[in-house]
Design an enzyme around this catalytic site. Structure first.
Site, PDB file in Angstrom:
ATOM      1  N   GLN A  74       1.006  -1.442   0.202  1.00  0.00           N
ATOM      2  CA  GLN A  74       0.188   0.183  -0.050  1.00  0.00           C
ATOM      3  C   GLN A  74       1.086   1.341  -0.119  1.00  0.00           C
ATOM      4  OE1 GLN A  74      -3.297   0.716  -0.391  1.00  0.00           O
ATOM      5  NE2 GLN A  74      -4.019  -1.484   0.036  1.00  0.00           N
ATOM      6  N   SER A  75       1.695   1.240  -0.480  1.00  0.00           N
ATOM      7  CA  SER A  75       3.033   2.048  -0.575  1.00  0.00           C
ATOM      8  C   SER A  75       2.453   4.035  -1.399  1.00  0.00           C
ATOM      9  CB  SER A  75       4.909   1.902  -0.731  1.00  0.00           C
ATOM     10  OG  SER A  75       5.444   3.239  -1.479  1.00  0.00           O
ATOM     11  N   ASN A  76       2.278   3.846  -0.494  1.00  0.00           N
ATOM     12  CA  ASN A  76       1.551   5.559  -1.011  1.00  0.00           C
ATOM     13  C   ASN A  76       3.124   6.330  -2.086  1.00  0.00           C
ATOM     14  OD1 ASN A  76      -0.402   6.460   0.707  1.00  0.00           O
ATOM     15  ND2 ASN A  76       0.393   6.979   1.992  1.00  0.00           N
TER      16      ASN A  76
END
Ligand SMILES: *Cc1c(COP(=O)(O)O)cnc(C)c1O
Length: 332
Positions: A74-76
């Site tokens: 879920q890396s921004n």
């Protein structure tokens, strides 16, 4: 005036600073403000785009046409990279840490929409070999005739640091407009680049604010080293001699909870509480934990020597969507 490296314009800045009057009143402590870096853009929302203004400028100056980076599922930062690449007509390859059963939701979903090439790797591979895997990806892309640029986790590298030096210049202008001086600045720390930028700016601008980082993974010792390394890497781009000691790096440890990207009920309840109280939505991985930490530190009286505290909302909203069910589980 300090001289910064060249950048490209990607972020919707300056971002607003808002007062958190109701929260301040409930706590009865220092005055609280929030800088809305969650509003730096839609696709690029959050803190990473500020770093990318400098990183991608360097990539373009080197003639690169592909961005390679890594992060959690879920890396921004990965999503921001995919969005920027698409916007600039570049390609993007994302190496993402995969814990299994990944819902096509949040940032992971957006990465697919944005046309990124995604490679999923195990947590073990991520820990021990992510740099090697990014280099292999680079070689493969070069064989296809591309010129890829590798961005380390979170964009935390010397050149990226200037995104938050620039943000501090913005904050100084806003202090004048608002007639306040922020004697403390508080933010979430995940890979250290944002903290490094604010710390560097504090030095360059000879400010006396204390910058507090609240780590959302690892521990204070890890981040003092990590931040020191990023800072040293940034010094090649400034023309003044700077010195610092690791003791000046303030990390408020104790809010990692169950681990990176794992939420405790009290953290999710806090996100609900703040959303209702102030109309501000925090994310579960970074800002929710960091602001929960900030409020706890104020309640414990540890920050009472400060007058005006500025919390940086570093974004991450898309990461809340895969947590919909857990938020409702903690309704009470
Ligand atoms: C990456 C990130 C952070 C942490 O910033 P670093 O520069 O990696 O320490 C904080 N908040 C959000 C929402 C992020 O995506």
């Amino acid at each position: 005036m300090i001289k910064l490296p060249k950048r490209i314009h990607l972020a919707n800045i300056p971002t607003r600073i808002e007062r958190l009057d109701r929260l301040t009143k409930e706590l009865g402590g220092p005055r609280l403000f929030i800088k809305r870096d969650d509003e730096t853009g839609t696709e690029v929302s959050g803190n990473k785009v500020r770093k990318m203004e400098y990183i991608v400028r360097q990539a373009l100056d080197q003639g690169c046409d592909y961005l390679i980076t890594c992060g959690g599922i879920q890396s921004n930062h990965a999503r921001s990279t995919a969005a920027i690449a698409a916007k600039l007509g570049m390609g993007s390859a994302l190496i993402l840490r995969n814990r299994g059963n990944n819902e096509l939701d949040g940032n992971y979903f957006l990465n697919q929409l944005l046309g990124a090439t995604i490679k999923l790797i195990t947590p073990d591979e991520y820990k021990s070999r992510r740099m090697e895997i990014m280099r292999d990806t680079k070689l493969e892309l070069e064989k296809e005739g591309h010129r890829p640029y590798i961005i380390p986790e979170g964009g935390s590298m010397g050149i990226g640091t200037f995104g938050y030096v620039n943000a501090m210049l913005e904050i100084q202008e806003q202090e004048k407009e608002l007639g306040v001086h922020f004697d403390a600045i508080v933010l979430a720390v995940g890979s250290g680049g944002t903290y490094s930028g604010l710390f560097l700016a504090n030095k360059l601008l000879k400010r006396d604010s204390t910058v507090y980082g609240i780590n959302v993974c690892d521990d204070a010792c890890y981040f003092k080293n990590q931040i020191a390394n990023v800072l040293k890497d940034s010094f090649q781009y400034v023309d003044v001699e700077l010195e610092f000691s690791k003791n000046e790096i303030n990390i408020l440890d104790g809010y990692v909870g169950e681990g990176y990207a794992v939420s405790r009920p009290e953290e999710l309840r806090f996100i609900r509480y703040l959303a209702k109280l102030e109309g501000v939505i925090l994310d579960p991985v970074y800002t929710g934990k960091a602001m929960y930490g900030l409020v706890n530190e104020i309640k414990s009286g540890n920050l009472n020597h400060h007058k005006n505290i500025l919390f940086i909302h570093t974004g991450g909203l898309f990461g809340l969507f895969p947590k919909k069910m857990s938020i409702f589980d903690t309704k009470k």
